[in-house]
Scaffold this motif. Structure first.
Motif, short mmCIF file in Angstrom:
data_model
loop_
_atom_site.label_atom_id
_atom_site.label_comp_id
_atom_site.label_asym_id
_atom_site.label_seq_id
_atom_site.Cartn_x
_atom_site.Cartn_y
_atom_site.Cartn_z
N GLY A 38 7.82 34.73 44.09
CA GLY A 38 7.50 33.47 43.44
C GLY A 38 8.72 32.58 43.35
N ASN A 39 9.03 32.14 42.13
CA ASN A 39 10.18 31.25 41.92
C ASN A 39 11.47 32.01 41.62
N VAL A 40 11.43 33.35 41.74
CA VAL A 40 12.59 34.17 41.43
C VAL A 40 13.25 34.64 42.73
N GLN A 41 14.52 34.34 42.87
CA GLN A 41 15.31 34.78 44.01
C GLN A 41 16.49 35.62 43.52
N VAL A 42 16.81 36.66 44.26
CA VAL A 42 17.87 37.59 43.85
C VAL A 42 18.83 37.82 45.01
N GLN A 43 20.11 37.91 44.67
CA GLN A 43 21.13 38.22 45.67
C GLN A 43 22.11 39.24 45.10
N ILE A 44 22.45 40.23 45.89
CA ILE A 44 23.57 41.12 45.56
C ILE A 44 24.57 41.03 46.71
N SER A 45 25.76 40.61 46.39
CA SER A 45 26.81 40.50 47.40
C SER A 45 27.91 41.50 47.11
N TYR A 46 28.61 41.92 48.14
CA TYR A 46 29.74 42.84 47.95
C TYR A 46 30.67 42.76 49.15
N TYR A 52 33.18 53.26 53.68
CA TYR A 52 32.91 53.99 52.44
C TYR A 52 33.68 53.44 51.24
N GLN A 53 34.10 52.19 51.31
CA GLN A 53 34.75 51.56 50.16
C GLN A 53 34.07 50.23 49.89
N TYR A 54 33.73 49.99 48.63
CA TYR A 54 32.98 48.79 48.26
C TYR A 54 33.60 48.20 46.99
N LYS A 55 33.65 46.88 46.94
CA LYS A 55 34.19 46.25 45.75
C LYS A 55 33.57 44.87 45.57
N ASN A 56 33.81 44.30 44.37
CA ASN A 56 33.29 42.96 44.02
C ASN A 56 31.78 42.88 44.22
N VAL A 57 31.08 43.88 43.69
CA VAL A 57 29.61 43.86 43.75
C VAL A 57 29.11 42.86 42.71
N ARG A 58 28.33 41.91 43.17
CA ARG A 58 27.93 40.81 42.29
C ARG A 58 26.43 40.54 42.39
N LEU A 59 25.78 40.37 41.25
CA LEU A 59 24.34 40.10 41.19
C LEU A 59 24.09 38.68 40.72
N LYS A 60 23.20 38.00 41.44
CA LYS A 60 22.81 36.64 41.04
C LYS A 60 21.28 36.54 41.04
N ILE A 61 20.72 36.04 39.93
CA ILE A 61 19.28 35.81 39.83
C ILE A 61 19.05 34.32 39.61
N ILE A 62 18.21 33.74 40.46
CA ILE A 62 17.92 32.30 40.42
C ILE A 62 16.44 32.10 40.12
N ARG A 63 16.15 31.24 39.15
CA ARG A 63 14.77 30.92 38.78
C ARG A 63 14.54 29.42 38.97
N SER A 64 13.58 29.11 39.82
CA SER A 64 13.24 27.69 40.08
C SER A 64 14.49 26.86 40.41
N VAL A 68 20.26 31.89 36.53
CA VAL A 68 20.10 32.42 35.18
C VAL A 68 21.10 33.55 34.92
N LEU A 69 21.40 34.31 35.95
CA LEU A 69 22.34 35.42 35.81
C LEU A 69 23.26 35.45 37.02
N ASP A 70 24.54 35.55 36.78
CA ASP A 70 25.54 35.65 37.85
C ASP A 70 26.71 36.46 37.30
N GLN A 71 26.76 37.74 37.67
CA GLN A 71 27.78 38.60 37.08
C GLN A 71 28.23 39.68 38.06
N LYS A 72 29.48 40.11 37.87
CA LYS A 72 30.02 41.23 38.62
C LYS A 72 29.51 42.52 37.99
#
Length: 273
Positions: A38-46, A52-64, A68-72
C-alpha cells in the motif's frame, strides 16, 4: 633541493597509496533490501567492507511519501546481517504485510548472526496510529527459521517454525529433531498457538518417528528424534502413549538417565503441564 630520483620515488609511493585506497573503495559494497505494501515502503541498507563483514545497517520506513522511521540498527557483531525474506524468494525482498488483522501492514526484518548453524531472528515493527510511531519486538528463531503460512485460512499468516530448544539438547546438532512450533503475531506480541493445530502436530509426529527409524538403521541412537517425538505427543494429549513407545524403543544402558533428563527437560520447556 629534492632530486629527480627522490621526487620520482615519492610519487610512486603516493600513487601506490592512492591505488590501494581505490581498490578498497571498490571492494566495499553497499546493498539495499526493499519491501512495500500500500502506502508503506521499507528499505534496509548496509555496507559490506569485505566478505562476511557488515556495518551501518539502517532501516527506513516511509508512509505516503513521509519518512516515519529512519535509524541505524544495532548488530550483535560485524557478521550480523539482514537477509530479506528468511525462507522465501526473492532474498532481497522485505515482508510487509498485515499480521494481526488491524488493516495496517507490519514490517518484518529478518537477520542472520553468522556462524555454522546459528542464529536467526526477526525484528517486527507495528505502527501505532495514536503516537504515529513504530514499535518493535525481537523474536529469536535460533538455528531454524519460519515460513509465513495462513494455516487456519482466516486471511492472516502464521509463523510455521520449530522449537529450537531441542537443538543439541540430547545429541549432536546434526542428529537433533524438533517439535512443531507455530506462532501468531497479535497486538505487538508473538503468541505460541501450536496446540491449535493437532493435524499438523500429528504429521510431525509421523515424520519424526520415520526419521528416528532411519537414524537407528544408520547407527545413531535416535535420542534427538525420540525427545522431539515425545514433546509432540504431549501437545496432542498423548503423553502416556508416547512414553510407552519411547521406553520400548530405547534400550541402551543409559536409558534411566536419558528418561529422567528428558522428563525434566519437557517439564521445564512447558510440554509437561
Amino acid at each position: 633541493m629534492i632530486s629527480i630520483r627522490s621526487f620520482f620515488n615519492h610519487s610512486l609511493i603516493a600513487f601506490a597509496l592512492v591505488s590501494v585506497a581505490a581498490v578498497l573503495a571498490q571492494t566495499a559494497t553497499a546493498a539495499t533490501l526493499t519491501g512495500k505494501s500500500g502506502n508503506v515502503q521499507v528499505q534496509i541498507s548496509y555496507e559490506k567492507p569485505q566478505e562476511y563483514q557488515y556495518k551501518n545497517v539502517r532501516l527506513k520506513i516511509i508512509r505516503s511519501g513521509q519518512t516515519v522511521l529512519d535509524q541505524k540498527l544495532p548488530q550483535d557483531s560485524e557478521y550480523d546481517r539482514p537477509v530479506g525474506d528468511l525462507l522465501e524468494a526473492p532474498e532481497n525482498k522485505l515482508p510487509v504485510l498485515d499480521l494481526d488483522g488491524n488493516k495496517e501492514p507490519e514490517v518484518i526484518a529478518d537477520f542472520f548472526t553468522g556462524g555454522a548453524h546459528c542464529c536467526t531472528y526477526s525484528l517486527i515493527y507495528r505502527y501505532d496510529s495514536k503516537s504515529k510511531q513504530y514499535n518493535k519486538i525481537r523474536h529469536e528463531w535460533g538455528n531454524g527459521g519460519y515460513r509465513l503460512r495462513d494455516l487456519d485460512k482466516d486471511g492472516l499468516p502464521e509463523f510455521d517454525s520449530r522449537d529450537d530448544r531441542f537443538a543439541a539438547a540430547f545429541t549432536a546438532y546434526a542428529a537433533s529433531g524438533y517439535p512443531l512450533q507455530i506462532w501468531q503475531y497479535r497486538q505487538g506480541k508473538m503468541v505460541d498457538v501450536t496446540r491449535r493445530y493437532p493435524k499438523l502436530i500429528a504429521n510431525n509426529v509421523t515424520e519424526l518417528w520415520q526419521t528416528y527409524t532411519q537414524a537407528r538403521q544408520q547407527g545413531d541412537d535416535g535420542k534427538g528424534f525420540l525427545s522431539a517425538y515425545l514433546a509432540d505427543k504431549y501437545m496432542l494429549g498423548q503423553g502416556e502413549d508416547g512414553w510407552q513407545r519411547v521406553q520400548q524403543a530405547y534400550k541402551k544402558s543409559d536409558r534411566s538417565q536419558f528418561f529422567a533428563e528428558l522428563r525434566k527437560f519437557l517439564r521445564e520447556s512447558g510440554y509437561i503441564k
